[in-house]
Design an enzyme around this catalytic site. Structure first.
Site, PDB file in Angstrom:
ATOM      1  N   CYS A   1      -6.647 -37.119  29.347  1.00  0.00           N
ATOM      2  CA  CYS A   1      -7.840 -38.250  29.304  1.00  0.00           C
ATOM      3  C   CYS A   1      -8.405 -37.957  31.169  1.00  0.00           C
ATOM      4  CB  CYS A   1      -7.085 -39.115  29.648  1.00  0.00           C
ATOM      5  SG  CYS A   1      -6.371 -39.937  27.697  1.00  0.00           S
TER       6      CYS A   1
ATOM      7  N   LYS B   1      -2.074 -53.014  24.528  1.00  0.00           N
ATOM      8  CA  LYS B   1      -2.206 -51.603  23.021  1.00  0.00           C
ATOM      9  C   LYS B   1      -0.979 -51.367  23.192  1.00  0.00           C
ATOM     10  CE  LYS B   1      -4.920 -47.701  22.224  1.00  0.00           C
ATOM     11  NZ  LYS B   1      -5.820 -47.232  23.175  1.00  0.00           N
TER      12      LYS B   1
ATOM     13  N   LYS C   1      -1.217 -50.182  28.159  1.00  0.00           N
ATOM     14  CA  LYS C   1      -1.524 -49.080  27.158  1.00  0.00           C
ATOM     15  C   LYS C   1       0.037 -48.118  27.338  1.00  0.00           C
ATOM     16  CE  LYS C   1      -4.674 -45.339  25.623  1.00  0.00           C
ATOM     17  NZ  LYS C   1      -5.634 -45.222  25.811  1.00  0.00           N
TER      18      LYS C   1
ATOM     19  N   GLU D   1       0.800 -53.513  36.288  1.00  0.00           N
ATOM     20  CA  GLU D   1      -0.298 -52.326  35.486  1.00  0.00           C
ATOM     21  C   GLU D   1      -1.193 -53.489  35.827  1.00  0.00           C
ATOM     22  OE1 GLU D   1      -1.235 -49.561  34.866  1.00  0.00           O
ATOM     23  OE2 GLU D   1       0.499 -48.546  35.607  1.00  0.00           O
TER      24      GLU D   1
ATOM     25  N   ARG E   1       0.447 -37.420  27.318  1.00  0.00           N
ATOM     26  CA  ARG E   1       0.491 -38.236  28.107  1.00  0.00           C
ATOM     27  C   ARG E   1       1.362 -39.378  28.703  1.00  0.00           C
ATOM     28  NH1 ARG E   1      -4.442 -37.400  26.119  1.00  0.00           N
ATOM     29  NH2 ARG E   1      -5.305 -38.026  23.762  1.00  0.00           N
TER      30      ARG E   1
HETATM   31  C1  PBG Z   1      -8.226 -42.872  24.783  1.00  0.00           C
HETATM   32  C2  PBG Z   1      -8.529 -43.527  23.596  1.00  0.00           C
HETATM   33  C3  PBG Z   1      -7.121 -43.685  22.739  1.00  0.00           C
HETATM   34  C4  PBG Z   1      -7.304 -44.566  21.740  1.00  0.00           C
HETATM   35  C5  PBG Z   1      -8.195 -45.814  22.241  1.00  0.00           C
HETATM   36  N1  PBG Z   1      -8.759 -44.973  23.452  1.00  0.00           N
HETATM   37  C6  PBG Z   1      -6.015 -42.553  22.527  1.00  0.00           C
HETATM   38  C7  PBG Z   1      -5.242 -42.291  23.340  1.00  0.00           C
HETATM   39  O1  PBG Z   1      -5.334 -42.953  24.748  1.00  0.00           O
HETATM   40  O2  PBG Z   1      -4.759 -41.257  22.959  1.00  0.00           O
HETATM   41  C8  PBG Z   1      -6.186 -45.002  20.784  1.00  0.00           C
HETATM   42  C9  PBG Z   1      -6.995 -45.690  19.367  1.00  0.00           C
HETATM   43  C10 PBG Z   1      -5.976 -45.875  18.742  1.00  0.00           C
HETATM   44  O3  PBG Z   1      -5.581 -45.623  17.580  1.00  0.00           O
HETATM   45  O4  PBG Z   1      -6.538 -46.765  17.211  1.00  0.00           O
HETATM   46  N2  PBG Z   1      -7.806 -42.343  25.979  1.00  0.00           N
END
Ligand code: PBG
Length: 325
Positions: A129, A248, A195, A233, A217
């Site tokens: 990312c 999320k 996240k 966060e 990640r």
């Molecule tokens: C980009 C991003 C991701 C998701 C949303 N934006 C992938 C990740 O972070 O690995 C995941 C969304 C999903 O699983 O539907 N960084």
């Protein structure tokens, strides 16, 4: 004497009148994957997400038209560039695929709220990312600069909201600054604040062709086990200027949605991610669950937990099927 709760559950009309949580079309945001391709008819099924597709710009417009006709209010865009490189140039290119898709969507559907996912992972050849150092580490501050440029390019293309999902430190502040300096003082930021480094994103990696080539990640996305860290966060992003806080994944984080909802008065969004979508689809296709009922229960639970906005890949199907009425 004992409590006779069943008195209030005796008839369909009474149950309906007393329902505490309802989903509305305006709660939902649909995710789309738009691909940079010369093939106008490009519409590639995503194997791990039955019913979802990578779409050419032309196909995206056709698809969105159907959704808007059924009441779609908002969408979140992900881009698949024609070429990837080490610095994710496609993410902040003026004529990048998301930038073009945003202008085309706003031209065709001025009322549709177009939100962009701001990240480098779909655009980097290594799939991380942010920028990667020669030692293989994901660099923070240099990445933030590019993330901010990406957000600005989306704003210039006409996006209504930007949603940074990279999890670099300080990116919300950097985006706010660059947007304000360019005159986009009214453009809101929906930050992927809480996240997790989640296995529920598995199917998305195929959808966005963004699986990291090495490592994972976990040095930037959070450990799903952590609640206090999630609150830190969220606090940091709010301090930096986030307007909407996202949690999320959704179904495994209902406690965090509630906690964020109660701690601040900002709007809260939850992301029913790819794996959540695929699990319901797969079980439904096998005939093991009632798809509509399970989906509605999941989405209602997410809203009941405190999310006023829900990003869901089911949005279009649900609107087209009339499942909310
Ligand atoms: C980009 C991003 C991701 C998701 C949303 N934006 C992938 C990740 O972070 O690995 C995941 C969304 C999903 O699983 O539907 N960084």
């Amino acid at each position: 004497m004992f409590y006779r709760g069943r008195k209030l559950r005796g008839s369909p009309v009474l149950r309906e009148m007393l329902r505490e949580t309802r989903l509305h079309p305006e709660d939902l945001i649909m995710g789309y994957f738009v691909a940079d391709t010369k093939d106008k008819d490009f519409c590639k099924a995503i194997q791990a997400m039955p019913g979802q597709y990578q779409l050419s710009l032309e196909k995206l417009l056709q698809t969105v038209r159907r959704a808007v006709d059924c009441g779609l209010r908002a969408c979140l865009l992900f881009g698949l560039p024609a070429v990837k490189d080490a610095v994710g140039s496609g993410a902040y290119a003026r004529d990048g695929i998301v930038q073009r898709a945003v202008s085309a969507l706003k031209e065709n559907f001025p009322e549709l709220l177009v939100i962009t996912d701001v990240c480098l992972c779909e655009y980097t050849d290594h799939g991380h990312c942010g920028l990667v150092s020669p030692e293989g580490e994901v660099r923070n501050d240099a990445s933030v600069e590019l993330i901010a440029r990406t957000a600005l390019s989306h704003a210039e293309a006409g996006a209504d909201m930007v949603a940074p999902s990279d999890m670099m430190d300080g990116r919300v502040a950097a985006i706010r600054t660059i947007l304000d300096e360019a005159g986009f003082t009214a453009l809101p930021i929906m930050s992927y604040a809480v996240k997790h480094a989640s296995a529920f994103y598995g199917p998305f990696r195929e959808a966005a062709e963004s699986a990291p080539r090495f490592g994972d990640r976990k040095s930037y996305q959070m450990d799903p086990a952590n609640r206090r860290e999630a609150m830190r966060e969220a606090a940091a992003d709010i301090e930096e200027g986030a307007d909407i806080i996202m949690v999320k994944p959704a179904i495994s984080c209902l406690d965090l949605i509630r906690e964020v909802r109660d701690a601040w008065d900002l709007p809260v969004a939850a992301y029913q991610v790819s794996g959540e979508y695929s699990m319901i689809k797969a079980a439904a296709q096998l005939g093991w669950i009632d798809e509509k009922a399970v989906l509605m229960e999941a989405l209602t639970g997410i809203k009941r937990a405190g999310a006023e906005l829900i990003i869901s890949y089911y949005t279009q199907e649900l609107l087209e099927q009339g499942w909310l009425s």
